[in-house]
Design an enzyme around this catalytic site. Structure first.
Site, mmCIF file in Angstrom:
data_model
loop_
_atom_site.group_PDB
_atom_site.id
_atom_site.type_symbol
_atom_site.label_atom_id
_atom_site.label_comp_id
_atom_site.label_asym_id
_atom_site.label_seq_id
_atom_site.Cartn_x
_atom_site.Cartn_y
_atom_site.Cartn_z
ATOM 1 C CE1 TYR A 180 0.531 1.673 4.298
ATOM 2 C CE2 TYR A 180 0.746 -0.710 4.538
ATOM 3 C CZ TYR A 180 0.939 0.574 5.032
ATOM 4 O OH TYR A 180 1.542 0.757 6.253
ATOM 5 C CB CYS A 181 1.713 3.898 -1.642
ATOM 6 S SG CYS A 181 0.705 3.875 -3.149
ATOM 7 C CB THR A 182 -0.098 8.430 -0.272
ATOM 8 O OG1 THR A 182 1.059 8.441 0.557
ATOM 9 C CG2 THR A 182 -1.040 9.553 0.142
ATOM 10 C CB CYS A 187 1.171 0.196 -3.453
ATOM 11 S SG CYS A 187 -0.390 1.052 -3.659
ATOM 12 C CB ILE A 209 -3.472 5.527 2.912
ATOM 13 C CG1 ILE A 209 -2.332 4.516 3.060
ATOM 14 C CG2 ILE A 209 -3.986 5.945 4.286
ATOM 15 C CD1 ILE A 209 -1.040 5.134 3.559
#
Length: 277
Positions: A180-182, A187, A209
């Site tokens: 995952y990432c922002t 990701c 996220i």
């Protein structure tokens, strides 16, 4: 100028798509945004587009209608959030070798892993057989992350491949990996890289996220802390509202809005500590 009472619409989006004429696209996009008071950053590369922009509701709507005129960018999905203060000081359109810089060649970034919907994320990553990897930078992870996630401790995305190769040395290639990432772009590209290393069961959080926080409400989720964002909000809380609880990384004192506007790359320090640095 947009009145504070109206607020700002912030739109974050990306797409991996071949843009052979991305050099020619720069002045067109820049002129369009400037003419409508839109500010933010748009990154163009041969492999696609990555952007976060802010403006009035009308101007943001007009921008995506403008993108629809290009078949390659039609129907662009974006994450929307809001702020009472202007998130960006200017409008920039940058030309890059990569739409998000990983710093390596030789793999197809379109061969991404499978998406996990935010509604299914907590249950999926709660399995002891799933290795959850945060693909963001260390200064982002310090503010918040998913419970139990692996922190690679990287200071830039370009360091991720070396970390991943080392992490993969003692892992079976059928190991299940969830990333995952922002907002989803790092990701997504990371899953393609992990697949290039031979991993077969690779997944990533759809929309990152920010999409998760918009979708999964309540204090019982696996997300802990704040989410760092790359604009003058610095971080958002569980409600995707600008955080009012950011602490100085040196003295742990409160950091106010005037301090936040001068923060870069997670160097979140109060005025007194910056003077002493």
């Amino acid at each position: 100028m947009l009145s504070v009472a109206m607020g700002y619409v912030i739109a974050a989006f990306y797409r991996f798509v071949h843009l052979h004429n991305y050099y020619d696209m720069k002045p067109v996009i820049l002129e369009f945004c400037l003419s409508r008071g839109i500010k933010g950053t748009v990154i163009l590369a041969e492999q696609g587009i990555n952007a976060t922009i802010a403006g009035s509701r009308q101007s943001i709507g007009e921008f995506f209608s403008f993108l629809d005129s290009d078949d390659r960018l039609r129907g662009m999905k974006y994450h929307e959030s809001h702020s009472d203060r202007e998130p960006f000081a200017k409008m920039k359109v940058r030309l890059k070798r990569e739409v998000v810089r990983l710093g390596i060649d030789g793999f197809d970034c379109s061969l991404r892993g499978e998406y996990i919907d935010p509604r299914d994320w907590d249950e999926f990553v709660s399995s002891p057989d799933v290795h959850v990897i945060d693909t963001r930078n260390d200064y982002e992870v310090r503010l918040g992350r998913f419970k139990g996630a692996i922190d690679p401790g990287t200071s830039s995305f370009r360091e991720f491949p070396e970390w991943a190769r080392n992490w993969a040395l003692d892992k079976e290639r059928d190991t299940c990996v969830a990333m995952y990432c922002t907002g989803g772009i790092r990701c997504e590209k990371s899953t393609a890289f992990m697949r290039s290393l031979g991993f077969r069961n690779v997944y990533h959080l759809r929309g990152g996220i920010l999409n998760y926080l918009e979708t999964v409400r309540g204090d019982d989720s696996l997300w802990e802390g704040e989410c760092f964002v790359f604009d003058d909000r610095i971080a958002v809380d569980r409600n995707v509202s600008p955080s009012e609880d950011i602490k100085c990384i040196k003295c742990a004192g409160e950091v106010d809005a005037s301090d936040l506007r001068s923060v870069s790359k997670g160097n979140i320090m109060c005025w007194d500590c910056r003077l002493q640095a």
